[in-house]
Design an enzyme around this catalytic site. Structure first.
Site, PDB file in Angstrom:
ATOM      1  N   HIS A  87      -1.075   0.974   7.590  1.00  0.00           N
ATOM      2  CA  HIS A  87      -1.609   0.972   6.227  1.00  0.00           C
ATOM      3  C   HIS A  87      -1.523   2.386   5.663  1.00  0.00           C
ATOM      4  O   HIS A  87      -1.629   3.379   6.389  1.00  0.00           O
ATOM      5  CB  HIS A  87      -3.066   0.498   6.250  1.00  0.00           C
ATOM      6  N   CYS A 112       0.826  -1.210   0.000  1.00  0.00           N
ATOM      7  CA  CYS A 112       0.000   0.000   0.000  1.00  0.00           C
ATOM      8  C   CYS A 112       0.859   1.257   0.000  1.00  0.00           C
ATOM      9  O   CYS A 112       0.431   2.307  -0.484  1.00  0.00           O
ATOM     10  CB  CYS A 112      -0.949  -0.001   1.185  1.00  0.00           C
TER      11      CYS A 112
END
Length: 996
Positions: A827, A454
Site C-alpha cells: 500500500h 493508492c
C-alpha cells in the site's frame, strides 16, 4: 377628615397651599382614630391613587395609604382583604370603560403592610392564580412589567408547581407579542426597560427552578417556528434566550436538530426569526445560540434550510454592522454565515454592493469598535476572495475599499475556511450512518481508492501539495490544447474547493493510465510518476505554451522570457540537467554529454561499501530540522574531488540512465577521498533546542538520503567487461565515468531504489533498510566558468572566484511511503506539507535566510498524512520515525523544493510576478460552475442520507425528546464527488428601525 382631604385636593388652591393643608391631614392621621374614620380615609386614598387624573392626586393617595398602613395596621389589613383584591383584579376600579391602570401598583404598595398578617397566605394564593390569569390575557408590555415588578419584589406570589411552568410559558407568549408603537427614543428606551423586567423575572424563576427552563424553551421554539402566525413574533424574545445557561446549549441544539417531529418549514422559520434577533440591542449570547443552531443543522445535513436562510437573511445581518450597540453579535453571525457557505459564491456576492459603503461608514466612525470590526471584516472578505476567485470586475470596488486594511496569510485563510465549512461540522450519530462522514478537520480532501490505485493517489496528492506546480496548473487558460493537463487542472481545482471529504479521480485515472499497467493490480508509484510527467511534458510540447500570457507581459525581460517560455511546465518545475563525463585513463581525453532528468533514482550501496569516512570538499549535506544555519553565503561555489564510484548493479533494471551530480576528477595515483554523509536521527527530530553541530555519517546498519546521493554521484571505474571505447585511442580502454549536476530542478524528486532483482529466487525483492530523511538538503551544482565569474561579480550566492560548484538548498515537501515487502503488493500513502518562500517577495534575497525564518519554516508549517480518503494532521517526527515503528513502511519517493535566492531565482521571480506564488489563482468560469454544482449536489446527497438515517439507527433505543419528560409529573417518571469536465442592504436607519 376624609371630607376635608377631598375638599383640599379638589380645590383650586395652588399646589404649595394644598401641600401644606394635606400635610396637616397626614400628621393628624398618625394619631389614634376610630375604625370607621380609617375606612373612609382608606377608601378616599384608594380612589385618589387609582383614578386620580393627575400625578399630584395619585401621590397624595399614596402618601395617605402608606401612613394608614404603618399607623393603623389592623384597619388596613381589614380593608386590604382577599375579596377586595379579587374584585380589583377581575373587575377593575373606576367607571366602565375607564378602568384604572394602577391596580397592580396599588396591590404592590399594599402588600408590604400585610406580609405578617394572618391573611397574607390567602392573599399570596389569590395572587398566584390571578397573575397567571392576567398573563394568559396577554397584557401590554407595561402591564407585564408591573406584574414582573410585583413578583420580583414579592416572590411568594409567583405560581408554583405545574402552574409555574405554565406561567413561564405564557409569559414568553406575552413577550412574543410585545410591540413598541412609538418611534421616539424615550418611548423605545422605556419599552426596552419593560422587556428587561419581564425577562428578568424569568431568569429569577429559572435560577430557583431549573426544571422550568426546558419547557420554557419548548414554548419559545413553538412560537418562533409557527407557520400560522400572521404577524411575526417580537424580537423581544431575544431577551429570554440570554438567560438560558450556556451549558445547556449543546444538549438543546442536539435534540432539537434530531427531532423528526419538527418539519423543515418550521425549522427554517425558527432559525430565520432567531437571526432577526441580532437587532435586539440588550441581549447577551444571542449570537452564540444562533451559530450553535446553524452548526447543529449542518451536522445533521439540513443544507437546504441553511442555504435558504443564509440567502434570505445575510443582507439584514450585514446591515446591523452599522450600529455599535449590536455590531459585535451581528459580526459573529455574519462571519459564520459567510465562512460556512462555501459551496457557492451567491451569499458573498449579495453583500458586494454594500461593503464599500459600510467600510466608509466604519472608517468615519473612528471608534475602537469600528476599527476592530473593520479588521475582522477585511479578513472575512479576503477569505471570500480566496474561496471564490475569478470575479475581478465585481471585486475591484471592494478591494479598493479594504486595500489599506491588514491581509491575512494563506494559512490563516485556510484555517478559517476549514473549520467553519458545513461539511466540517461533527455529528455524534455519524458512526451509525457512514455515508455522512464529515470533511477532514485539516480542510484537505482525500482521493477515493478505485481498486489498488493508492499508488496514483499518493503521487497526485504530492503533486497537489507542490504549491508552485499546483498554482501553475490552476492558472491554465481554457483552450490550452492539453487534455491531460486540463484534467489535472480540474482534479486540483476540486481538491482545492470541493465540499466533499473525498473525490473520485476516475476520470484522471482513465486519461493517465499507462497502457502496460494491469487493471486492479498494485503498481509502482515511481513508474506512474515518470509516465505522468513525461505525458504532460510531451503534450505541452505539441500544444500551446502555458506561459503565453507572460510573453505578452512587459514585466518580464526578453532574456528571462526566452529562457523560460521555451520550457514546458514539467521542465520548469521538475526538470534538471546533468553532465556525464568519461575520461580515458590512457590518453586522458574527456568526452561529455548533457542530459535532462525529472527525477533521480538512488541505488543502495553494497553492504560492504561504506560511503562514510574522510572529509570531502563538496559532499551532499543534510541539515537537522532544529537549527538550520546556512553558510554566510547561501550558495557557495567550490571545487570537488574525484571519488571512487560503485559499479552499476546489473540486477537493478531501474538504475538511472543519467547521474545526478559530479564531484570532479581525481588524478591517477591519488588516494580516493570518500564523501562524508550526515545523519538525522530520531533524537535530532525530537529535540528542537539541541545545538547545530557537524553530523557524522549514518550508522553502519542505517543509511541517509545524502549517503545515497553521494554514492550515486561518486565516480565509477569502467574496466574489464565494462571498458570504454575511446575515440581518440580507437580502442577499448579503462576509463572513469562521473556525473555532475549542471542545473538543479525547482522540485527535486528522489526515488529510492528499494526493489531489486534477486537471481537466487528470480524475483524482485524489497530493501527494507531504514533511510534517515533530512528536512533540508544541500546539493552541489556545476557552474560554467562564464557563469561562475558572473555570479561572483554579482556577489549573489556568495560565489568564490575560480571555483566550479554552487550549493543549492532544498526543503523537504513530500514523502511517499510504501508499506509492504513487494512492488507487486502492499500500500502507498504520503506525508506532505506546503513549502513556500521564507523570504517574502520584494525583499532582497542576497544572503542567507535568517535563523528565525528557518525555524518557522520547519516547525510551524503543518505536515499532513494523505492515505486515500483519509487525511489527518501529522508531523516531521512521524515522517522520520515511520520505519522505526513499522519496518515494512519505508520512504520510497521524496519531493524537495529549491529555496529562492539560488539557481532558480529567475523562475521564482517570474512566477511571483505572474502572481502564481501568492494566493490561489483564479479559475475559469466553467470550472467554477462545475465545482459549485457538484458542491450543491453533494449537499443534497448528504441531506437525503440524513433524512434516511433511521435505517442505520433503528436498532438503537429511542431517546426521549428534550422536553417530554418535563411535561409529566415527577411521580410518573420511571426512567432516567466526482471531478470531471462533465462532472438587506447595509444602510443607516433610526434607532427604532434597528431594534424592530
Amino acid at each position: 377628615m376624609d371630607k376635608i382631604l377631598e375638599a383640599v385636593v379638589m380645590s383650586s388652591y395652588p399646589n404649595n397651599v394644598k401641600q401644606g393643608l394635606v400635610r396637616r391631614v397626614i400628621e393628624a392621621a398618625k394619631q389614634p382614630m376610630d375604625s370607621e374614620q380609617c375606612w373612609s380615609m382608606l377608601e378616599l386614598s384608594t380612589k385618589l391613587y387609582l383614578t386620580g387624573d393627575t400625578k399630584y392626586k395619585r401621590e397624595i393617595g399614596k402618601e395617605v395609604l402608606e401612613v394608614y398602613g404603618h399607623y393603623h395596621p389592623e384597619e388596613f389589613e381589614e380593608f386590604f382583604n382577599v375579596r377586595f383584591l379579587l374584585s380589583l383584579l377581575q373587575e377593575g376600579y373606576g367607571p366602565l370603560g375607564k378602568r384604572s391602570h394602577y391596580v397592580l401598583d396599588y396591590i404592590q404598595l399594599g402588600l408590604q403592610f400585610v406580609l405578617e398578617s394572618p391573611s397574607a397566605n390567602s392573599i399570596f394564593s389569590l395572587l398566584r392564580i390571578e397573575v397567571l390569569r392576567k398573563v394568559c390575557e396577554r397584557p401590554s408590555p407595561k402591564q407585564c412589567a408591573k406584574i414582573s415588578k410585583l413578583l420580583t419584589q414579592h416572590p411568594q406570589c409567583i405560581p408554583t408547581g405545574k402552574h409555574q411552568l405554565l406561567f413561564c410559558q405564557q409569559l414568553i407568549r406575552c413577550i412574543g407579542q410585545f410591540q413598541c408603537i412609538s418611534e421616539g427614543e424615550e418611548e423605545i428606551m422605556e419599552f426596552l426597560e419593560q422587556v428587561n423586567k419581564v425577562s428578568g423575572l424569568l431568569q429569577r424563576i429559572w435560577r430557583t427552578q431549573t426544571s422550568a427552563i426546558l419547557p420554557s424553551l419548548k414554548e419559545l421554539f413553538t412560537i418562533i417556528s409557527s407557520t400560522e402566525e400572521q404577524e411575526a413574533p417580537s424580537n423581544a424574545l431575544a431577551s429570554v434566550v440570554q438567560f438560558v445557561p450556556l451549558e445547556l446549549m449543546d444538549g438543546v441544539i442536539r435534540n432539537l436538530t434530531n427531532d423528526d417531529s419538527i418539519t423543515d418549514v418550521q425549522m427554517m422559520m425558527a432559525i430565520g426569526r432567531m437571526i432577526d434577533w441580532v437587532s435586539w440591542p440588550l441581549g447577551k449570547n444571542i449570537d452564540k445560540w444562533i451559530i450553535a443552531l446553524l452548526k447543529g443543522l449542518a451536522a445533521v445535513k439540513k443544507f437546504s434550510i441553511l442555504i435558504e436562510v443564509t440567502l434570505s437573511k445575510i443582507e439584514k445581518v450585514f446591515s446591523k454592522l452599522l450600529y455599535p450597540i449590536v455590531r459585535e453579535g451581528a459580526l459573529s453571525v455574519l462571519q459564520y454565515m459567510l465562512l460556512s457557505f462555501q459551496h457557492s459564491h451567491e451569499a458573498f456576492h449579495l453583500l458586494l454592493p454594500h461593503i464599500p459603503r459600510l467600510v466608509a461608514s466604519l472608517k468615519k466612525e473612528d471608534s475602537n469598535s469600528a476599527t476592530s470590526s473593520l479588521e475582522q471584516l477585511a479578513e472575512l472578505i479576503h477569505c471570500m476572495f480566496f474561496r471564490f476567485s475569478g470575479f475581478p470586475d465585481l471585486y475591484e470596488p471592494v478591494l479598493e475599499a479594504v486595500k489599506a486594511l491588514p491581509i491575512p496569510n494563506e494559512d490563516r485563510i485556510k484555517h478559517l475556511l476549514g473549520q467553519n465549512a458545513w461539511t466540517s461540522q461533527k455529528n455524534e450519530l455519524a458512526c451509525f450512518y457512514p455515508r455522512l462522514a464529515s470533511k477532514s478537520e485539516t480542510g484537505k480532501i482525500g482521493l477515493i481508492n478505485l481498486g489498488n490505485t493508492c499508488y496514483m493517489n499518493s503521487i497526485l496528492q504530492s503533486l497537489f501539495m507542490a504549491s508552485d506546480f499546483r498554482h501553475s496548473v490552476l492558472n491554465l487558460t481554457e483552450g490550452n490544447s492539453q487534455p491531460l493537463m486540463t484534467k489535472l487542472q480540474w482534479l486540483f481545482a476540486f481538491l482545492e474547493h470541493s465540499q466533499r471529504p473525498a473525490i473520485s479521480p476516475e476520470s484522471f485515472l482513465s486519461a493517465s493510465w499507462p497502457p502496460w499497467f494491469t487493471p486492479g493490480a498494485q503498481q509502482d508509484c515511481s513508474e506512474y510518476l515518470k509516465y505522468l510527467l513525461d505525458r504532460l511534458h510531451e503534450e505541452e510540447k505539441t500544444g500551446k505554451r502555458i506561459y503565453q500570457k507572460l510573453k505578452k507581459s512587459s514585466l518580464m525581460s526578453q532574456a528571462v522570457e526566452h529562457h523560460y517560455l521555451n520550457k514546458t511546465l514539467v521542465e520548469k518545475m521538475f526538470g534538471g540537467k546533468m553532465m556525464t563525463k568519461i575520461r580515458c585513463l590512457k590518453c586522458l581525453n574527456v568526452s561529455s554529454r548533457e542530459e535532462a532528468f525529472t527525477d533521480l533514482s538512488l541505488a543502495f550501496p553494497p553492504s560492504d561499501r561504506n560511503v562514510c569516512g574522510g572529509t570531502s570538499v563538496l559532499p551532499v549535506e543534510e541539515i537537522r530540522p532544529q537549527f538550520i544555519e546556512p553558510p554566510e553565503n547561501a550558495g557557495q561555489l567550490m571545487g570537488s574531488p574525484w571519488i571512487p564510484r560503485k559499479a552499476p548493479m546489473a540486477s537493478d533494471h531501474a538504475a538511472p540512465s543519467v547521474s545526478v551530480e559530479t564531484l570532479g576528477f581525481q588524478e591517477p595515483g591519488e588516494a580516493a577521498n570518500p564523501v562524508r554523509g550526515n545523519d538525522v536521527g530520531v533524537d535530532a527530530a525530537k529535540d528542537p533546542l539541541s545545538t547545530f553541530e557537524e553530523q557524522a555519517c549514518a550508522p553502519k546498519d542505517s543509511r541517509s538520503v545524502p549517503d545515497l546521493i553521494n554514492y550515486f554521484l561518486s565516480p565509477e571505474r569502467l574496466t574489464a567487461e565494462n571498458k570504454y571505447h575511446c575515440e581518440k585511442c580507437a580502442s577499448l580502454q579503462d576509463a572513469e565515468k562521473v556525473a555532475e549536476l549542471t542545473e538543479g530542478p525547482h522540485y527535486l524528486i528522489l526515488t529510492l531504489l528499494r526493489f531489486s532483482f534477486d537471481p537466487r529466487t528470480m524475483k524482485r525483492k524489497k530493501i527494507l533498510d531504514n533511510v534517515s530523511i533530512p528536512v533540508v538538503l544541500k546539493l552541489p551544482i556545476l557552474v560554467a566558468p562564464e557563469e561562475t565569474e558572473e555570479v561572483y561579480q554579482r556577489g549573489k550566492d556568495g560565489a568564490v572566484a575560480g571555483s566550479g560548484f554552487m550549493t543549492v538548498v532544498y526543503d523537504l515537501c513530500s514523502v511517499v511511503v510504501h508499506s509492504g515487502i513487494s512492488s507487486e503488493s502492499g500500500h502507498y500513502y504520503c506525508y506532505s506539507r506546503e513549502c513556500t518562500d521564507t523570504v517574502h517577495h520584494g525583499q532582497p534575497q542576497d544572503g542567507a535566510p535568517k535563523l528565525g525564518s528557518d525555524k518557522q519554516l520547519h516547525f510551524e508549517i503543518q505536515w499532513y498524512l494523505f492515505n486515500d480518503t483519509r487525511v489527518s494532521f501529522s508531523s516531521f517526527e512521524s515522517v522520520s520515525n515511520v520505519t522505526s515503528f513499522f519496518p515494512k513502511d519505508t520512504a520510497y519517493v521524496l519531493f524537495y523544493r529549491q529555496r529562492p535566492g539560488q539557481q532558480s531565482c529567475l523562475l521564482h521571480e517570474a512566477l511571483a510576478e505572474a502572481g502564481c506564488l501568492h494566493g490561489e489563482p483564479s479559475l475559469h468560469k466553467d470550472l467554477m460552475e462545475a465545482i459549485s454544482k457538484d458542491n450543491i449536489l453533494f449537499l443534497q446527497e448528504q441531506e437525503k442520507e440524513a433524512r434516511n438515517r433511521a435505517a442505520y439507527i433503528s436498532a438503537l433505543p429511542k431517546s426521549p425528546l428534550w422536553w417530554r419528560d418535563l411535561d409529566r409529573d415527577k411521580d410518573d417518571d420511571s426512567s432516567s464527488g466526482g471531478c470531471s469536465p462533465a462532472a438587506g442592504g447595509g444602510g443607516s436607519g433610526s434607532f427604532h428601525g434597528l431594534v424592530f
